[in-house]
Design a protein around this motif. Sequence first.
Motif, PDB file in Angstrom:
ATOM      1  N   LEU A 137       0.673  -1.177  -0.072  1.00  0.00           N
ATOM      2  CA  LEU A 137      -0.127   0.109   0.065  1.00  0.00           C
ATOM      3  C   LEU A 137       0.877   1.373  -0.080  1.00  0.00           C
ATOM      4  CD1 LEU A 137      -2.343  -1.833   0.022  1.00  0.00           C
ATOM      5  CD2 LEU A 137      -1.344  -2.337   2.327  1.00  0.00           C
ATOM      6  N   HIS A 138       0.211   2.344  -0.651  1.00  0.00           N
ATOM      7  CA  HIS A 138       0.856   3.444  -0.832  1.00  0.00           C
ATOM      8  C   HIS A 138       0.277   4.850  -0.019  1.00  0.00           C
ATOM      9  CE1 HIS A 138       3.964   1.589  -3.440  1.00  0.00           C
ATOM     10  NE2 HIS A 138       3.006   0.887  -3.484  1.00  0.00           N
ATOM     11  N   ASP A 139       0.916   5.306   0.921  1.00  0.00           N
ATOM     12  CA  ASP A 139       0.370   6.811   1.364  1.00  0.00           C
ATOM     13  C   ASP A 139      -1.137   6.517   2.106  1.00  0.00           C
ATOM     14  OD1 ASP A 139       2.584   8.153   1.351  1.00  0.00           O
ATOM     15  OD2 ASP A 139       2.032   9.204  -0.341  1.00  0.00           O
ATOM     16  N   TRP A 140      -1.674   7.609   2.784  1.00  0.00           N
ATOM     17  CA  TRP A 140      -2.705   7.527   3.468  1.00  0.00           C
ATOM     18  C   TRP A 140      -4.016   7.119   2.760  1.00  0.00           C
ATOM     19  CZ3 TRP A 140      -7.448   9.749   2.699  1.00  0.00           C
ATOM     20  CH2 TRP A 140      -7.535  11.193   1.658  1.00  0.00           C
ATOM     21  N   GLN A 141      -4.168   7.158   1.514  1.00  0.00           N
ATOM     22  CA  GLN A 141      -5.509   6.834   0.619  1.00  0.00           C
ATOM     23  C   GLN A 141      -5.756   5.272   0.676  1.00  0.00           C
ATOM     24  OE1 GLN A 141      -2.807   8.687  -0.314  1.00  0.00           O
ATOM     25  NE2 GLN A 141      -3.681  10.841  -1.374  1.00  0.00           N
ATOM     26  N   THR A 142      -4.647   4.647   0.975  1.00  0.00           N
ATOM     27  CA  THR A 142      -4.678   3.212   0.746  1.00  0.00           C
ATOM     28  C   THR A 142      -4.383   2.626   2.217  1.00  0.00           C
ATOM     29  OG1 THR A 142      -2.464   2.930   0.057  1.00  0.00           O
ATOM     30  CG2 THR A 142      -4.245   2.741  -1.467  1.00  0.00           C
ATOM     31  N   GLY A 161      -3.689 -15.501   5.310  1.00  0.00           N
ATOM     32  CA  GLY A 161      -2.273 -15.653   4.969  1.00  0.00           C
ATOM     33  C   GLY A 161      -1.757 -14.252   4.385  1.00  0.00           C
ATOM     34  N   ALA A 162      -2.759 -13.261   4.305  1.00  0.00           N
ATOM     35  CA  ALA A 162      -2.163 -12.058   3.285  1.00  0.00           C
ATOM     36  C   ALA A 162      -1.338 -11.172   4.384  1.00  0.00           C
ATOM     37  CB  ALA A 162      -3.347 -11.466   2.671  1.00  0.00           C
ATOM     38  N   GLY A 163      -0.162 -10.590   4.003  1.00  0.00           N
ATOM     39  CA  GLY A 163       0.354  -9.677   4.772  1.00  0.00           C
ATOM     40  C   GLY A 163       0.477  -8.267   4.030  1.00  0.00           C
ATOM     41  N   THR A 164       0.989  -7.380   4.646  1.00  0.00           N
ATOM     42  CA  THR A 164       0.982  -5.930   4.456  1.00  0.00           C
ATOM     43  C   THR A 164       2.192  -4.997   4.477  1.00  0.00           C
ATOM     44  OG1 THR A 164      -0.029  -5.369   6.349  1.00  0.00           O
ATOM     45  CG2 THR A 164      -1.554  -5.500   4.957  1.00  0.00           C
ATOM     46  N   VAL A 165       2.618  -4.433   3.517  1.00  0.00           N
ATOM     47  CA  VAL A 165       3.539  -3.305   3.530  1.00  0.00           C
ATOM     48  C   VAL A 165       2.849  -2.070   3.213  1.00  0.00           C
ATOM     49  CG1 VAL A 165       5.770  -2.878   2.402  1.00  0.00           C
ATOM     50  CG2 VAL A 165       5.294  -4.930   2.726  1.00  0.00           C
ATOM     51  N   LEU A 166       3.292  -1.245   4.037  1.00  0.00           N
ATOM     52  CA  LEU A 166       2.821   0.494   3.810  1.00  0.00           C
ATOM     53  C   LEU A 166       4.023   1.080   3.260  1.00  0.00           C
ATOM     54  CD1 LEU A 166       0.743   2.631   3.612  1.00  0.00           C
ATOM     55  CD2 LEU A 166       1.117   2.822   6.120  1.00  0.00           C
ATOM     56  N   THR A 167       4.103   1.764   2.047  1.00  0.00           N
ATOM     57  CA  THR A 167       5.277   2.735   1.964  1.00  0.00           C
ATOM     58  C   THR A 167       4.490   3.918   2.207  1.00  0.00           C
ATOM     59  OG1 THR A 167       6.201   1.195   0.356  1.00  0.00           O
ATOM     60  CG2 THR A 167       6.565   3.502   0.282  1.00  0.00           C
ATOM     61  N   ILE A 168       5.575   4.773   2.916  1.00  0.00           N
ATOM     62  CA  ILE A 168       5.065   6.226   3.317  1.00  0.00           C
ATOM     63  C   ILE A 168       5.866   6.985   2.376  1.00  0.00           C
ATOM     64  CG2 ILE A 168       5.298   8.049   5.083  1.00  0.00           C
ATOM     65  CD1 ILE A 168       5.151   4.918   6.667  1.00  0.00           C
ATOM     66  N   HIS A 169       5.027   7.686   1.438  1.00  0.00           N
ATOM     67  CA  HIS A 169       5.832   8.770   0.241  1.00  0.00           C
ATOM     68  C   HIS A 169       5.843  10.016   0.880  1.00  0.00           C
ATOM     69  CE1 HIS A 169       5.850   5.894  -3.010  1.00  0.00           C
ATOM     70  NE2 HIS A 169       4.939   5.380  -2.393  1.00  0.00           N
ATOM     71  N   TYR A 173       0.736  14.277   4.832  1.00  0.00           N
ATOM     72  CA  TYR A 173      -0.423  14.049   4.257  1.00  0.00           C
ATOM     73  C   TYR A 173      -1.029  12.977   5.016  1.00  0.00           C
ATOM     74  CZ  TYR A 173       0.740  17.292   0.615  1.00  0.00           C
ATOM     75  OH  TYR A 173       1.203  18.603   0.122  1.00  0.00           O
ATOM     76  N   GLN A 174      -1.925  12.902   6.197  1.00  0.00           N
ATOM     77  CA  GLN A 174      -2.207  11.697   6.866  1.00  0.00           C
ATOM     78  C   GLN A 174      -3.789  11.305   6.607  1.00  0.00           C
ATOM     79  OE1 GLN A 174      -1.079  12.248  11.030  1.00  0.00           O
ATOM     80  NE2 GLN A 174       0.954  12.801  10.119  1.00  0.00           N
ATOM     81  N   TYR A 200      -5.385  12.795  18.325  1.00  0.00           N
ATOM     82  CA  TYR A 200      -5.782  14.095  18.966  1.00  0.00           C
ATOM     83  C   TYR A 200      -7.326  14.316  18.368  1.00  0.00           C
ATOM     84  CZ  TYR A 200      -1.301  14.652  20.298  1.00  0.00           C
ATOM     85  OH  TYR A 200      -0.140  14.398  21.225  1.00  0.00           O
ATOM     86  N   ASP A 201      -8.139  13.319  18.768  1.00  0.00           N
ATOM     87  CA  ASP A 201      -9.429  13.530  18.182  1.00  0.00           C
ATOM     88  C   ASP A 201      -9.899  13.431  16.785  1.00  0.00           C
ATOM     89  OD1 ASP A 201     -12.037  13.140  19.438  1.00  0.00           O
ATOM     90  OD2 ASP A 201     -12.577  15.593  18.955  1.00  0.00           O
ATOM     91  N   ARG A 202      -8.853  13.170  15.989  1.00  0.00           N
ATOM     92  CA  ARG A 202      -9.065  12.945  14.625  1.00  0.00           C
ATOM     93  C   ARG A 202      -9.018  11.504  14.166  1.00  0.00           C
ATOM     94  NH1 ARG A 202      -5.816  18.193  13.505  1.00  0.00           N
ATOM     95  NH2 ARG A 202      -4.254  16.859  14.669  1.00  0.00           N
ATOM     96  N   PHE A 203      -9.626  11.084  13.113  1.00  0.00           N
ATOM     97  CA  PHE A 203      -9.604   9.875  12.700  1.00  0.00           C
ATOM     98  C   PHE A 203      -8.417   9.754  11.527  1.00  0.00           C
ATOM     99  CE2 PHE A 203     -10.276   6.773   9.320  1.00  0.00           C
ATOM    100  CZ  PHE A 203     -10.921   5.230  10.162  1.00  0.00           C
ATOM    101  N   ASP A 204      -7.314   8.981  11.724  1.00  0.00           N
ATOM    102  CA  ASP A 204      -6.176   9.559  10.972  1.00  0.00           C
ATOM    103  C   ASP A 204      -5.872   8.068  10.217  1.00  0.00           C
ATOM    104  OD1 ASP A 204      -3.356   9.350  10.104  1.00  0.00           O
ATOM    105  OD2 ASP A 204      -2.875  10.920  11.895  1.00  0.00           O
ATOM    106  N   PHE A 205      -5.953   8.191   8.879  1.00  0.00           N
ATOM    107  CA  PHE A 205      -5.730   7.130   8.012  1.00  0.00           C
ATOM    108  C   PHE A 205      -4.407   6.470   8.078  1.00  0.00           C
ATOM    109  CE2 PHE A 205      -9.037   6.708   4.205  1.00  0.00           C
ATOM    110  CZ  PHE A 205     -10.184   7.303   4.920  1.00  0.00           C
ATOM    111  N   LEU A 206      -3.535   7.388   7.852  1.00  0.00           N
ATOM    112  CA  LEU A 206      -1.909   7.036   7.915  1.00  0.00           C
ATOM    113  C   LEU A 206      -1.462   6.074   9.007  1.00  0.00           C
ATOM    114  CD1 LEU A 206       0.436   6.978   6.047  1.00  0.00           C
ATOM    115  CD2 LEU A 206       1.327   9.156   7.300  1.00  0.00           C
ATOM    116  N   LYS A 207      -2.189   6.749  10.114  1.00  0.00           N
ATOM    117  CA  LYS A 207      -1.649   6.211  11.588  1.00  0.00           C
ATOM    118  C   LYS A 207      -2.219   4.801  11.735  1.00  0.00           C
ATOM    119  CE  LYS A 207      -1.829   7.166  16.537  1.00  0.00           C
ATOM    120  NZ  LYS A 207      -1.986   8.167  17.562  1.00  0.00           N
ATOM    121  N   GLY A 208      -3.450   4.674  11.277  1.00  0.00           N
ATOM    122  CA  GLY A 208      -3.984   3.125  11.030  1.00  0.00           C
ATOM    123  C   GLY A 208      -2.951   2.316  10.271  1.00  0.00           C
TER     124      GLY A 208
END
Length: 485
Positions: A137-142, A161-169, A173-174, A200-208
Amino acid sequence: MQIVIAASECVPFAKTGGLADVVGTLPPELAKLGHEVTVYLPFYLQARQRLQGELNYAIRSLTIPFRYYNRFAGIVDGGKRGGVQYYFVDCPELYDRPELYGPRGGEYGDNAERFGLFCRAVVEAAKQLGVPQVFHLHDWQTALIPVYLRTVYAADPALLGAGTVLTIHNAGYQGWFPPATTEQLLFPWEIFTMDRLEQYDRFDFLKGGVVYSDMLTTVSRKYAEEIQTAEFGNGLEDVFRRRAADLRGILNGVDYSRWNPETDRHLAAHFNAGDLAGKRECRKDLLHAFGLGAVEENVPVIAIVSRFAAQKGIDLMAQVADALASRDVAVVVLGSGDPYYENFFRSWVFRHPGNVAARLSYDEALAHKAEAGADMFLMPSRYEPCGLNQIYSLRYGTVPVVRATGGLDDTVEEWNAETSTGTGFKFLNYSSEDLLAAVDRGLEAFRNQDGWVRLMRNGMAQHYGWEKPARQYAEVYEEVAQKRA
Ligand code: ADP
Ligand code: GLC
């Protein structure tokens, strides 16, 4: 291995920045290594125009539930290109719009729903079209894909069995949305805590994504270190530090089939390190395109090609603008974005019409002409996860002047006239004096043409192809597969 790559941009289908270049080039390179790669993208208006003709649906309709209603998404089969299978998530009411994210660098009000739906649709589509060993996955949108997999889909035997990699570009932008997004996207409230998805009271895609992915990567080694500090972490530094053992910095490659002065179809003439004559032609062509045809032969040309965003150090440029223009230089600017910065560039041109010119638009051909025709390329970014333009510049013999941050620091080495080593000019402190001093070191070096040609050739000899980064990603996928085994 089977890899699914999901992203919000990819050349040639949809682009606002370097993310599109990376997502356009990495998958075919992985396919060359023998991996089975599938790319999922939103079916934006841009992509629709690109595909044209009869649409072929791999899945006619997926039901994507939201709190009070369902939406229905089709999966358009984009076919195979370069050994890679492309699918598009089609939901016209969300994606059939003039921009990818919002008007003039802004945001559409329903982006949580647009990219929430995209994430869930990719998971549902993969269940029918092929569950990979790794979702990349790439950035907050995914970034919600790992969150879905480990929460509401955790018990799904098809996905175990599916694993995940997140690339932070870009950690700047979160994807911040109101807390109620949790319910709207049908997540349990228990994920809305500070150690998971709440910021801080926001739903944060990237943090997830950072919390729930098996492995994380960033697009340069330096940026992987930087995001663990308060200056660059954008509030997520603690989370990045917690995940440091699973975080890798993999420098982007560039696509030398598109960015090569020997073959570039946008140029008035071609050149290479051995024969630089064509670069003179390109300079003339560039100045002409910018209406600066009257600039004299030996005056150095400085180019700026950029998204106009705070990240790019445009406030620093504004501070040195008049001092820079009063030197014996010509400046060409190509970019668009934040209207505030667009106005700054307009006013700069207005004050120095003889040697500063700007095109406030997105123009692929002109970006190539700028890389080829300029003597120096200015990139004083506040932060830069990787940066591609400076790498293009190196290949085109256009000497980068950059701030020593992220990928800029990893790819540019300060010129040393004594030893004739180095590829550009760098400054560390985010200050206008230091920026101007770096430009002045460049202008000083430019006066000695023999040294300058050596400097250009040092840059042109650098190689940042995709072979190495593709292998490094494949190693990360292996690590993920082992974790999941
Ligand atoms: P970012 O992704 O942060 O914008 P990068 O340097 O990684 O920065 O990538 C920028 C990409 O977008 C490059 O391919 C660059 O040529 C392109 N680009 C940026 N602005 C423009 C523009 N105004 N016209 C054409 N291309 C542009
Ligand atoms: C982001 C970053 C940029 C990087 C690009 C591709 O847009 O701002 O530095 O080169 O992603 O990874």
